[in-house]
Design a protein around this motif. Structure first.
Motif, PDB file in Angstrom:
ATOM      1  N   VAL A   1      -4.995 -33.025  23.444  1.00 21.94           N
ATOM      2  CA  VAL A   1      -4.725 -33.883  24.601  1.00 21.94           C
ATOM      3  C   VAL A   1      -5.658 -33.507  25.746  1.00 21.94           C
ATOM      4  O   VAL A   1      -6.254 -34.376  26.398  1.00 21.94           O
ATOM      5  CB  VAL A   1      -3.259 -33.749  25.054  1.00 21.94           C
ATOM      6  N   GLY A   2      -5.792 -32.214  25.988  1.00 20.45           N
ATOM      7  CA  GLY A   2      -6.669 -31.749  27.060  1.00 20.45           C
ATOM      8  C   GLY A   2      -8.107 -32.195  26.858  1.00 20.45           C
ATOM      9  O   GLY A   2      -8.787 -32.603  27.810  1.00 20.45           O
ATOM     10  N   LEU A   3      -8.569 -32.144  25.608  1.00 20.18           N
ATOM     11  CA  LEU A   3      -9.944 -32.555  25.304  1.00 20.18           C
ATOM     12  C   LEU A   3     -10.157 -34.038  25.615  1.00 20.18           C
ATOM     13  O   LEU A   3     -11.125 -34.405  26.296  1.00 20.18           O
ATOM     14  CB  LEU A   3     -10.246 -32.281  23.829  1.00 20.18           C
ATOM     15  N   TRP A   4      -9.238 -34.888  25.148  1.00 23.09           N
ATOM     16  CA  TRP A   4      -9.403 -36.331  25.350  1.00 23.09           C
ATOM     17  C   TRP A   4      -9.265 -36.719  26.829  1.00 23.09           C
ATOM     18  O   TRP A   4     -10.033 -37.549  27.329  1.00 23.09           O
ATOM     19  CB  TRP A   4      -8.397 -37.101  24.503  1.00 23.09           C
ATOM     20  N   VAL A   5      -8.321 -36.124  27.505  1.00 18.07           N
ATOM     21  CA  VAL A   5      -8.163 -36.416  28.932  1.00 18.07           C
ATOM     22  C   VAL A   5      -9.381 -35.915  29.706  1.00 18.07           C
ATOM     23  O   VAL A   5      -9.876 -36.579  30.626  1.00 18.07           O
ATOM     24  CB  VAL A   5      -6.868 -35.783  29.486  1.00 18.07           C
ATOM     25  N   CYS A   6      -9.882 -34.757  29.312  1.00 19.45           N
ATOM     26  CA  CYS A   6     -11.070 -34.197  29.960  1.00 19.45           C
ATOM     27  C   CYS A   6     -12.272 -35.125  29.782  1.00 19.45           C
ATOM     28  O   CYS A   6     -13.026 -35.382  30.725  1.00 19.45           O
ATOM     29  CB  CYS A   6     -11.374 -32.821  29.372  1.00 19.45           C
ATOM     30  N   LEU A   7     -12.443 -35.663  28.562  1.00 18.33           N
ATOM     31  CA  LEU A   7     -13.550 -36.590  28.303  1.00 18.33           C
ATOM     32  C   LEU A   7     -13.421 -37.869  29.122  1.00 18.33           C
ATOM     33  O   LEU A   7     -14.417 -38.427  29.588  1.00 18.33           O
ATOM     34  CB  LEU A   7     -13.601 -36.922  26.812  1.00 18.33           C
ATOM     35  N   LEU A   8     -12.177 -38.332  29.293  1.00 20.16           N
ATOM     36  CA  LEU A   8     -11.944 -39.547  30.075  1.00 20.16           C
ATOM     37  C   LEU A   8     -12.227 -39.332  31.560  1.00 20.16           C
ATOM     38  O   LEU A   8     -12.762 -40.209  32.241  1.00 20.16           O
ATOM     39  CB  LEU A   8     -10.505 -40.018  29.891  1.00 20.16           C
ATOM     40  N   LEU A   9     -11.847 -38.143  32.050  1.00 21.51           N
ATOM     41  CA  LEU A   9     -11.955 -37.881  33.483  1.00 21.51           C
ATOM     42  C   LEU A   9     -13.263 -37.206  33.886  1.00 21.51           C
ATOM     43  O   LEU A   9     -13.544 -37.077  35.084  1.00 21.51           O
ATOM     44  CB  LEU A   9     -10.781 -36.998  33.934  1.00 21.51           C
ATOM     45  N   TRP A  10     -14.021 -36.753  32.903  1.00 26.21           N
ATOM     46  CA  TRP A  10     -15.281 -36.067  33.213  1.00 26.21           C
ATOM     47  C   TRP A  10     -16.204 -36.971  34.025  1.00 26.21           C
ATOM     48  O   TRP A  10     -16.112 -38.196  33.946  1.00 26.21           O
ATOM     49  CB  TRP A  10     -15.959 -35.638  31.915  1.00 26.21           C
ATOM     50  N   ARG A  11     -17.051 -36.362  34.801  1.00 27.03           N
ATOM     51  CA  ARG A  11     -17.890 -37.122  35.737  1.00 27.03           C
ATOM     52  C   ARG A  11     -18.697 -38.222  35.056  1.00 27.03           C
ATOM     53  O   ARG A  11     -18.956 -39.275  35.650  1.00 27.03           O
ATOM     54  CB  ARG A  11     -18.821 -36.167  36.475  1.00 27.03           C
ATOM     55  N   SER A  12     -19.090 -37.996  33.817  1.00 25.73           N
ATOM     56  CA  SER A  12     -19.852 -39.015  33.082  1.00 25.73           C
ATOM     57  C   SER A  12     -18.946 -39.851  32.177  1.00 25.73           C
ATOM     58  O   SER A  12     -19.442 -40.698  31.429  1.00 25.73           O
ATOM     59  CB  SER A  12     -20.940 -38.343  32.228  1.00 25.73           C
ATOM     60  N   GLY A  13     -17.631 -39.632  32.246  1.00 25.44           N
ATOM     61  CA  GLY A  13     -16.690 -40.353  31.412  1.00 25.44           C
ATOM     62  C   GLY A  13     -16.279 -41.685  32.003  1.00 25.44           C
ATOM     63  O   GLY A  13     -16.676 -42.043  33.120  1.00 25.44           O
ATOM     64  N   PRO A  14     -15.439 -42.444  31.283  1.00 20.19           N
ATOM     65  CA  PRO A  14     -15.013 -43.777  31.747  1.00 20.19           C
ATOM     66  C   PRO A  14     -14.320 -43.768  33.106  1.00 20.19           C
ATOM     67  O   PRO A  14     -14.436 -44.711  33.872  1.00 20.19           O
ATOM     68  CB  PRO A  14     -14.043 -44.229  30.639  1.00 20.19           C
ATOM     69  N   LEU A  15     -13.571 -42.686  33.390  1.00 17.73           N
ATOM     70  CA  LEU A  15     -12.842 -42.603  34.660  1.00 17.73           C
ATOM     71  C   LEU A  15     -13.449 -41.564  35.600  1.00 17.73           C
ATOM     72  O   LEU A  15     -12.784 -41.107  36.538  1.00 17.73           O
ATOM     73  CB  LEU A  15     -11.368 -42.275  34.384  1.00 17.73           C
ATOM     74  N   GLY A  16     -14.700 -41.210  35.334  1.00 14.87           N
ATOM     75  CA  GLY A  16     -15.346 -40.157  36.126  1.00 14.87           C
ATOM     76  C   GLY A  16     -15.472 -40.486  37.601  1.00 14.87           C
ATOM     77  O   GLY A  16     -15.447 -39.591  38.461  1.00 14.87           O
ATOM     78  N   ARG A  17     -15.587 -41.782  37.923  1.00 15.27           N
ATOM     79  CA  ARG A  17     -15.748 -42.186  39.329  1.00 15.27           C
ATOM     80  C   ARG A  17     -14.526 -41.848  40.177  1.00 15.27           C
ATOM     81  O   ARG A  17     -14.618 -41.768  41.398  1.00 15.27           O
ATOM     82  CB  ARG A  17     -16.026 -43.686  39.398  1.00 15.27           C
ATOM     83  N   LEU A  18     -13.396 -41.686  39.525  1.00 16.99           N
ATOM     84  CA  LEU A  18     -12.167 -41.352  40.265  1.00 16.99           C
ATOM     85  C   LEU A  18     -12.148 -39.895  40.726  1.00 16.99           C
ATOM     86  O   LEU A  18     -11.332 -39.526  41.571  1.00 16.99           O
ATOM     87  CB  LEU A  18     -10.936 -41.637  39.391  1.00 16.99           C
ATOM     88  N   ARG A  19     -13.014 -39.076  40.138  1.00 17.78           N
ATOM     89  CA  ARG A  19     -13.126 -37.655  40.505  1.00 17.78           C
ATOM     90  C   ARG A  19     -11.779 -36.937  40.416  1.00 17.78           C
ATOM     91  O   ARG A  19     -11.357 -36.239  41.346  1.00 17.78           O
ATOM     92  CB  ARG A  19     -13.713 -37.522  41.908  1.00 17.78           C
ATOM     93  N   LEU A  20     -11.128 -37.091  39.287  1.00 20.68           N
ATOM     94  CA  LEU A  20      -9.818 -36.482  39.082  1.00 20.68           C
ATOM     95  C   LEU A  20      -9.876 -35.173  38.292  1.00 20.68           C
ATOM     96  O   LEU A  20      -8.895 -34.431  38.280  1.00 20.68           O
ATOM     97  CB  LEU A  20      -8.896 -37.465  38.339  1.00 20.68           C
ATOM     98  N   ILE A  21     -11.022 -34.906  37.644  1.00 19.03           N
ATOM     99  CA  ILE A  21     -11.107 -33.693  36.845  1.00 19.03           C
ATOM    100  C   ILE A  21     -10.955 -32.465  37.740  1.00 19.03           C
ATOM    101  O   ILE A  21     -11.435 -32.426  38.869  1.00 19.03           O
ATOM    102  CB  ILE A  21     -12.458 -33.648  36.073  1.00 19.03           C
ATOM    103  N   TYR A  22     -10.231 -31.474  37.226  1.00 18.55           N
ATOM    104  CA  TYR A  22      -9.938 -30.239  37.951  1.00 18.55           C
ATOM    105  C   TYR A  22      -9.122 -30.480  39.220  1.00 18.55           C
ATOM    106  O   TYR A  22      -9.378 -29.885  40.276  1.00 18.55           O
ATOM    107  CB  TYR A  22     -11.220 -29.460  38.284  1.00 18.55           C
ATOM    108  N   THR A  23      -8.171 -31.387  39.112  1.00 16.50           N
ATOM    109  CA  THR A  23      -7.235 -31.652  40.211  1.00 16.50           C
ATOM    110  C   THR A  23      -5.812 -31.625  39.660  1.00 16.50           C
ATOM    111  O   THR A  23      -5.601 -31.743  38.442  1.00 16.50           O
ATOM    112  CB  THR A  23      -7.484 -33.039  40.842  1.00 16.50           C
ATOM    113  N   PRO A  24      -4.809 -31.483  40.533  1.00 13.10           N
ATOM    114  CA  PRO A  24      -3.421 -31.553  40.068  1.00 13.10           C
ATOM    115  C   PRO A  24      -3.105 -32.865  39.356  1.00 13.10           C
ATOM    116  O   PRO A  24      -2.314 -32.884  38.405  1.00 13.10           O
ATOM    117  CB  PRO A  24      -2.617 -31.419  41.365  1.00 13.10           C
ATOM    118  N   THR A  25      -3.718 -33.961  39.804  1.00 10.82           N
ATOM    119  CA  THR A  25      -3.482 -35.258  39.163  1.00 10.82           C
ATOM    120  C   THR A  25      -3.906 -35.231  37.699  1.00 10.82           C
ATOM    121  O   THR A  25      -3.236 -35.811  36.835  1.00 10.82           O
ATOM    122  CB  THR A  25      -4.248 -36.370  39.898  1.00 10.82           C
ATOM    123  N   ALA A  26      -5.012 -34.557  37.405  1.00 13.08           N
ATOM    124  CA  ALA A  26      -5.477 -34.451  36.021  1.00 13.08           C
ATOM    125  C   ALA A  26      -4.453 -33.714  35.158  1.00 13.08           C
ATOM    126  O   ALA A  26      -4.212 -34.095  34.001  1.00 13.08           O
ATOM    127  CB  ALA A  26      -6.823 -33.729  35.980  1.00 13.08           C
TER     128      ALA A  26
END
Length: 236
Positions: free
Chosen positions: A77-102
Motif C-alpha cells: 500500500v505504501g509503495l502504490w500511494v507513494c508512487l501516486l503522490l510522488w512529485r512526478s506521479g499522477p497526484l504529485g502536483r498536490l505535494r502531499l508526499i511526506y505529509t500527515p495527509t499522505a
C-alpha cells in the motif's frame, strides 16, 4: 530480561513525567489513525449495505476482494500511494508526499477493506425477517441503513476497532509516505523502528509498551460494551 524491565520502567516514567515528545507522537498517532478509520467507515458503510442487500453479478468476487484486502501488506500500500503522490506521479502536483495527509491516505487504503469485509458480514447476519418488516413499513434506503446499523452495531464496532488496530500498528506505509519526520509525520511505530535502528532498545521497548497500552484500551472498550450488551439481554 533486564532490557525489558528497563523498557517498562522507562515507559511508565515517560507517561508519569508527561514527556512532551512522547505525548506529541502518541496524540499524532491517534489523530491520523482515527481520521483514517472514520474515513474508512464512511466509505465502507454504504458499500457494505449495498452488498448485503443486493444481488448482482460479481458480488462474490467483490466480497472476496474485500476479504483479500484484510491481508493487504502495508508496504505494498505504501509503495502504490507513494508512487501516486510522488512529485512526478499522477497526484504529485498536490505535494502531499511526506505529509500527515499522505499517512491518512495510506492508512485509509489499509483499513477500508478490513472494515468493509467485517461490516458486510455483520449486515448480512441481520435477520432477513427484520429486513422484510422494515421494507414493508415503507422505510427509505437511509432509514433501512440506520436500522440495520443499529441492529448490528456491536459487530460494526468490532469492525471499526479491527480497522483501527490494523492502521495504528502498521509501520511500512507510514514510513514510506510520511518519511518519519520528527515533529511532523513521526508516529509510534516509525519511532520504534528508528530507536531500534539506533540501538536504543530501552526507548524502543518503552514506545512499544505505550502502543500496546493503546491497543489494549481499545480492546477493553469493546469488551466492556459487549459484556454490557450480554447483561442487558440476559440479565446476568
Amino acid at each position: 530480561m533486564d532490557t525489558i524491565v528497563e523498557g517498562v520502567k522507562k515507559a511508565v516514567l515517560m507517561l508519569v513525567t508527561l514527556d512532551a515528545d512522547i505525548y506529541r507522537i502518541t496524540l499524532f498517532t491517534l489523530k491520523v489513525s482515527g481520521i483514517a478509520t472514520l474515513i474508512s467507515l464512511a466509505i465502507s458503510l454504504p458499500v457494505a449495505f449495498f452488498i448485503a442487500l443486493k444481488d448482482f453479478p460479481g458480488k462474490k468476487i467483490l466480497i472476496s476482494l474485500a476479504n483479500l484486502g484484510m491481508g493487504l501488506p502495508p508496504t505494498v500500500v505504501g509503495l502504490w500511494v507513494c508512487l501516486l503522490l510522488w512529485r512526478s506521479g499522477p497526484l504529485g502536483r498536490l505535494r502531499l508526499i511526506y505529509t500527515p495527509t499522505a499517512i491518512v491516505i495510506a492508512q485509509t487504503v489499509i483499513a477500508t477493506p478490513v472494515i468493509m469485509a467485517l461490516v458486510t458480514a455483520a449486515l448480512q447476519q441481520v435477520d432477513k425477517k427484520l429486513r422484510w418488516h422494515i421494507m414493508a413499513l415503507g422505510a427509505t434506503p437511509l432509514q433501512m441503513l440506520f436500522l440495520m446499523v443499529r441492529e448490528a452495531r456491536y459487530s460494526i464496532l468490532a469492525a471499526v476497532i479491527a480497522g483501527f488496530g490494523a492502521v495504528i500498528s502498521e509501520v511500512g506505509a507510514s514510513m514510506m509516505v510520511g518519511g518519519n519526520i520528527a515533529g511532523y509525520t513521526r508516529v509510534l511505530t516509525t519511532a520504534i523502528v528508528l530507536e531500534t535502528s539506533k540501538g536504543n532498545f530501552e526507548d524502543a521497548l518503552a514506545l512499544s509498551f505505550i502502543l500496546l497500552l493503546m491497543a489494549y484500551l481499545g480492546t477493553l472498550a469493546l469488551t466492556y460494551l459487549q459484556q454490557r450488551r450480554h447483561k442487558d439481554e440476559y440479565g446476568n
